[in-house]
Design an enzyme around this catalytic site. Structure first.
Site, PDB file in Angstrom:
ATOM      1  N   ARG A   1      16.629  36.867  39.286  1.00 31.98           N
ATOM      2  CA  ARG A   1      17.600  35.782  39.501  1.00 31.98           C
ATOM      3  C   ARG A   1      16.880  34.699  40.300  1.00 31.98           C
ATOM      4  NH1 ARG A   1      23.855  35.879  41.348  1.00 31.98           N
ATOM      5  NH2 ARG A   1      23.971  36.452  39.147  1.00 31.98           N
TER       6      ARG A   1
ATOM      7  N   HIS B   1      22.793  32.310  31.954  1.00 32.14           N
ATOM      8  CA  HIS B   1      23.242  33.570  32.577  1.00 32.14           C
ATOM      9  C   HIS B   1      23.655  34.534  31.448  1.00 32.14           C
ATOM     10  CE1 HIS B   1      24.556  36.360  35.452  1.00 32.14           C
ATOM     11  NE2 HIS B   1      25.671  35.820  35.899  1.00 32.14           N
TER      12      HIS B   1
ATOM     13  N   GLN C   1      25.931  37.883  31.811  1.00 31.03           N
ATOM     14  CA  GLN C   1      27.375  37.704  31.966  1.00 31.03           C
ATOM     15  C   GLN C   1      28.062  37.634  30.599  1.00 31.03           C
ATOM     16  OE1 GLN C   1      29.169  37.409  35.058  1.00 31.03           O
ATOM     17  NE2 GLN C   1      30.842  37.800  33.633  1.00 31.03           N
TER      18      GLN C   1
ATOM     19  N   ASP D   1      34.336  28.214  35.429  1.00 31.17           N
ATOM     20  CA  ASP D   1      33.352  28.643  36.432  1.00 31.17           C
ATOM     21  C   ASP D   1      33.457  27.658  37.597  1.00 31.17           C
ATOM     22  OD1 ASP D   1      31.182  29.868  37.680  1.00 31.17           O
ATOM     23  OD2 ASP D   1      29.662  28.995  36.362  1.00 31.17           O
TER      24      ASP D   1
ATOM     25  N   CYS E   1      33.385  34.225  35.494  1.00 29.39           N
ATOM     26  CA  CYS E   1      32.298  35.154  35.861  1.00 29.39           C
ATOM     27  C   CYS E   1      32.390  35.600  37.312  1.00 29.39           C
ATOM     28  CB  CYS E   1      30.944  34.522  35.561  1.00 29.39           C
ATOM     29  SG  CYS E   1      30.583  33.054  36.539  1.00 29.39           S
TER      30      CYS E   1
ATOM     31  N   ARG F   1      30.084  44.260  33.573  1.00 30.86           N
ATOM     32  CA  ARG F   1      28.675  43.937  33.864  1.00 30.86           C
ATOM     33  C   ARG F   1      27.876  45.247  33.927  1.00 30.86           C
ATOM     34  NH1 ARG F   1      27.341  39.266  36.439  1.00 30.86           N
ATOM     35  NH2 ARG F   1      25.228  39.981  35.974  1.00 30.86           N
TER      36      ARG F   1
HETATM   37  N1  NVA Z   1      27.388  28.893  37.720  1.00 32.66           N
HETATM   38  C1  NVA Z   1      27.390  29.837  38.807  1.00 32.66           C
HETATM   39  C2  NVA Z   1      27.495  31.230  38.293  1.00 32.66           C
HETATM   40  C3  NVA Z   1      27.523  32.295  39.378  1.00 32.66           C
HETATM   41  C4  NVA Z   1      27.540  33.695  38.838  1.00 32.66           C
HETATM   42  C5  NVA Z   1      26.142  29.643  39.629  1.00 32.66           C
HETATM   43  O1  NVA Z   1      25.055  29.449  39.042  1.00 32.66           O
HETATM   44  O2  NVA Z   1      26.214  29.663  40.851  1.00 32.66           O
HETATM   45  N1   CP Z   2      28.996  36.742  38.028  1.00 36.13           N
HETATM   46  C1   CP Z   2      27.922  37.016  38.776  1.00 36.13           C
HETATM   47  O1   CP Z   2      26.788  36.941  38.313  1.00 36.13           O
HETATM   48  O2   CP Z   2      28.190  37.391  40.053  1.00 36.13           O
HETATM   49  P1   CP Z   2      27.159  37.568  41.240  1.00 36.13           P
HETATM   50  O3   CP Z   2      26.644  36.188  41.608  1.00 36.13           O
HETATM   51  O4   CP Z   2      27.959  38.180  42.352  1.00 36.13           O
HETATM   52  O5   CP Z   2      26.029  38.444  40.814  1.00 36.13           O
END
Ligand code: NVA
Ligand code: CP
Length: 304
Positions: free
Chosen positions: A103, A130, A133, A218, A258, A286
């Site tokens: 990540r 992502h 997800q 989101d 998500c 997940r």
């Molecule tokens: N769009 C959000 C998704 C978090 C799971 C982010 O990138 O922070």
């Molecule tokens: N939806 C998701 O990826 O959650 P986290 O940021 O908690 O991993």
């Protein structure tokens, strides 16, 4: 050659259907109390340069349930955080463990890592995509409504990493995606151009949601955009999903997010408690979807 999962395009539509199917089977087995340990002694490295609850817990729990283990690697405490090149880290980890999930911010980082890695690399969220997800989201839809092929999905909000993965999902799983976002927050133009026959871009949530079988949103400010919060709250005013807005969707429409969610911003205070909201099942999936993904990437197809 290791198989990677950097975007949904790294698996064929047939392979993606297989993974969703396996996720449902693996979930049933777990719920029935069966022990299934296909990854005994296998190790997953988990590199995190951004925060996480769901992704970390689901990958780590999944590896434990599969008889293997996972190592949490924060950029704060590893040499990656002190500037050791991604290319070197990829080759070192390839000598020691069986798969890596990353990540991070820049999508090019996971691409570079994968280029030098001889073990599977999984994108656990970048600024652009992502994909993990989406496996959970599609699994949830299939469990509750059957195939998502030919359905209409509405994306409301930022043209961000989740939206980009929904565009790829429209292509791979065969649904139509209506996208409602304010001007200036559109998804990547090249991605829209490559998928123009499967997406419709509109400027109001009402237009996107009309007759949709699934409504998704989101946060308005993603990780790394914290300083834009106030400006984004202004730009996205009017894009909040509420039970009243959901009433304009198809009568059997589902709502997904998500998570984490911001009540009072992209969703009304009561949206997650609405009966059309399936966010807890979605979050739980997940675990099952990523177990199916790990099994596929490390062991290949399992003959039933
Ligand atoms: N769009 C959000 C998704 C978090 C799971 C982010 O990138 O922070
Ligand atoms: N939806 C998701 O990826 O959650 P986290 O940021 O908690 O991993």
């Amino acid at each position: 050659m290791a198989r990677h999962f950097l975007t949904l395009l790294d698996l064929t539509p047939d392979e993606l259907d297989y993974v969703i199917d396996r996720a449902i089977t693996i979930k049933k087995g777990l719920k029935a109390g069966e022990i299934y340990e296909p990854l005994k002694n296998k190790v997953l490295g988990m590199i995190f340069e951004k925060s996480s609850t769901r992704t970390r817990v689901s990958f780590e729990a999944g590896m434990t349930q599969f008889g293997g283990s996972a190592i949490f690697l924060s950029s704060r405490d590893t040499q990656l955080g002190r500037g050791e090149p991604v290319e070197d880290s990829a080759r070192v980890l390839s000598e020691m463990i069986d798969a890596v999930m990353i990540r991070t911010f820049d999508h090019a980082t996971v691409e570079r890592f994968a280029e030098y890695s001889s073990i599977p690399v999984i994108n656990a969220l970048t600024d652009d995509y992502h994909p993990c997800q989406l496996l959970a989201d599609v699994q949830t839809f299939v469990e509750l409504r059957g195939s998502i092929k030919g359905k209409t999905v509405a994306w409301v909000g930022d043209g961000n990493n989740m939206c980009h993965s929904y565009i790829n999902a429209a292509r791979q799983f065969g649904f139509h995606l209506n996208i409602a976002c304010p001007e200036g927050f559109d998804p990547m133009p090249e991605l829209m151009e490559a998928n123009k026959e499967r997406i419709t871009l509109v400027r109001t949530p009402e237009e996107a949601i009309k007759d949709a079988h699934l409504v998704v949103t989101d946060v308005w400010a993603s990780m790394g955009q914290e300083e834009e919060q106030a400006e984004r709250e202004k730009a996205f005013a009017g894009y909040q999903i509420s039970p009243a807005l959901m009433n304009t969707a198809a009568s059997d429409a589902l709502f997904m997010h998500c998570l984490p969610a911001h009540r009072g911003e992209e969703i009304s205070e009561d949206m997650l408690d609405d009966e059309r909201s399936v966010v807890w099942q979605e979050a739980g999936n997940r675990l099952h979807a990523q177990k199916a993904l790990l099994e596929f990437l490390i062991l290949g197809r399992i003959e039933n």
